[in-house]
Enzyme design. Structure first.
Site, PDB file in Angstrom:
ATOM      1  N   LYS A 157       0.867  -1.179   0.000  1.00  0.00           N
ATOM      2  CA  LYS A 157       0.000   0.000   0.000  1.00  0.00           C
ATOM      3  C   LYS A 157       0.904   1.228   0.000  1.00  0.00           C
ATOM      4  O   LYS A 157       1.149   1.850   1.037  1.00  0.00           O
ATOM      5  CB  LYS A 157      -0.937  -0.035   1.207  1.00  0.00           C
ATOM      6  CG  LYS A 157      -2.094   0.939   1.108  1.00  0.00           C
ATOM      7  CD  LYS A 157      -3.162   0.638   2.148  1.00  0.00           C
ATOM      8  CE  LYS A 157      -4.193   1.748   2.268  1.00  0.00           C
ATOM      9  NZ  LYS A 157      -5.005   1.978   1.076  1.00  0.00           N
TER      10      LYS A 157
HETATM   11  N1  PMP Z   1      -7.794  -1.839  -2.952  1.00  0.00           N
HETATM   12  C1  PMP Z   1      -7.261  -0.605  -2.874  1.00  0.00           C
HETATM   13  C2  PMP Z   1      -6.506  -0.070  -4.031  1.00  0.00           C
HETATM   14  C3  PMP Z   1      -7.430   0.149  -1.703  1.00  0.00           C
HETATM   15  O1  PMP Z   1      -6.908   1.379  -1.605  1.00  0.00           O
HETATM   16  C4  PMP Z   1      -8.181  -0.381  -0.636  1.00  0.00           C
HETATM   17  C5  PMP Z   1      -8.391   0.434   0.601  1.00  0.00           C
HETATM   18  N2  PMP Z   1      -7.333   0.295   1.512  1.00  0.00           N
HETATM   19  C6  PMP Z   1      -8.708  -1.663  -0.772  1.00  0.00           C
HETATM   20  C7  PMP Z   1      -8.502  -2.376  -1.945  1.00  0.00           C
HETATM   21  C8  PMP Z   1      -9.480  -2.305   0.333  1.00  0.00           C
HETATM   22  O2  PMP Z   1      -8.578  -2.653   1.372  1.00  0.00           O
HETATM   23  P1  PMP Z   1      -9.035  -2.705   2.882  1.00  0.00           P
HETATM   24  O3  PMP Z   1     -10.192  -3.616   2.955  1.00  0.00           O
HETATM   25  O4  PMP Z   1      -7.839  -3.246   3.589  1.00  0.00           O
HETATM   26  O5  PMP Z   1      -9.379  -1.315   3.278  1.00  0.00           O
END
Ligand code: PMP
Length: 306
Positions: A157
């Site tokens: 991320k």
């Molecule tokens: N994909 C992307 C590109 C994201 O930014 C997010 C948000 N963090 C998610 C998927 C969903 O991840 P999460 O469930 O961990 O928030």
């Protein structure tokens, strides 16, 4: 944006307005930041942070991929997070931990740049709008693909990855859609700009493989667990663009989006155009955790400031 009183930065709490970065910070020039998006909910059993440890673990994973050593432990950052929420007297908030390469080097090689860390919290309403959890959203297939494997790793991320997300999101909003769904480099369905995607057909739930240029979402993982405990079959699969158009149900998951039903894709109505039964059952199980504070799995960290 709702300012809070304090931000944790490099080990101490400082006033919101003083949490600044130098204009020559490496991250601003080259995207070398890793972050998380976490939520604290005011549940019926008290305020609690959802998936605190899981998010911090992913922050460490993202940092490791980019050879960033975080000079704290996961537990220390979890405690620091609770400390900021308590200091800001928040009952519910969005939490943004970020580690980034700061000032000290402006070559691409970041070796002598500082490693800076911050944890900010602020009050934030629903991401795609309160009503859409019930009505569903209209989405489009993005003209932009997600990054190909072995380019910029989607599993980290990293701030830089959100250049791609910005293109997807801006395009969707400009054309009147709530979100864009990007295909991967091979033309299979990948994810939204900030959400993972699930597709139901004939009672089976499908979601792209973790290796298909997606961020392995923590909500995605939770939803897969909830689906199994509800007796639903859930499979990781290659999903074609056209299979979205003929799906019975589609929903997107994410910390911000929670479980958001999709009512149309590229103006093809999904199912009845209303959230489907499986989507609703999963939403209800998820809302039991985040609203009622019912937690049999250790997903919630309750604050001690009751
Ligand atoms: N994909 C992307 C590109 C994201 O930014 C997010 C948000 N963090 C998610 C998927 C969903 O991840 P999460 O469930 O961990 O928030």
């Amino acid at each position: 944006m709702n300012k809070s009183a304090q931000i944790w930065m490099n080990g101490r709490l400082i006033p919101w307005d003083e949490a600044k970065v130098h204009v020559l910070a490496h991250a601003i020039h080259y995207g070398s930041s890793m972050f998380e998006g976490i939520r604290c909910y005011e549940t019926e059993n008290g305020s609690a942070v959802l998936f605190l440890k899981e998010h911090m673990r992913r922050l460490f994973d993202s940092a490791k991929i980019y050879r960033i050593n975080i000079p704290y432990t996961i537990d220390e950052l979890c405690q620091a997070t609770i400390g900021v929420i308590v200091a800001n007297k928040q009952r519910s908030c969005y939490i943004r931990p970020i580690v980034f390469r700061g000032a000290g080097a402006l070559g691409v090689n970041p070796k002598s740049a500082a490693i800076d860390l911050a944890i900010a919290t602020w009050e934030w309403g629903s991401y795609l709008g309160e009503a859409v959890l019930e009505t569903g959203v209209d989405v489009r297939i993005a003209t932009w693909n997600r990054p190909a494997p072995n380019t910029t790793p989607a599993g980290a991320k990293a701030g830089g990855n959100y250049l791609n997300s910005q293109l997807i999101k801006m395009e969707a909003l400009m054309d009147g859609y709530a979100e864009g769904i990007a295909l991967d480099a091979f033309g299979y369905v990948s994810e939204g700009s900030g959400e993972n995607i699930f597709v139901v057909r004939d009672g089976v739930i499908h979601t792209p493989f973790a290796a298909q240029s997606i961020l392995p979402g923590i909500t995605r993982n939770a939803v897969m667990q909830l689906a199994k405990s509800l007796g639903f079959e859930v499979k990781e699969a290659f999903i074609s663009r056209e299979s979205l158009y003929i799906a019975d149900e589609i929903f997107m998951t994410g910390t911000a989006a929670e479980i958001t039903p999709v009512r149309s894709v590229d103006k093809y109505q999904i199912g009845t155009g209303k959230p489907g039964e499986m989507t609703k059952a999963l939403q209800s199980a998820y809302f039991d955790v985040i609203h009622k504070g019912i937690d049999n799995r250790g997903w919630l960290t309750f604050l001690d400031n009751e």
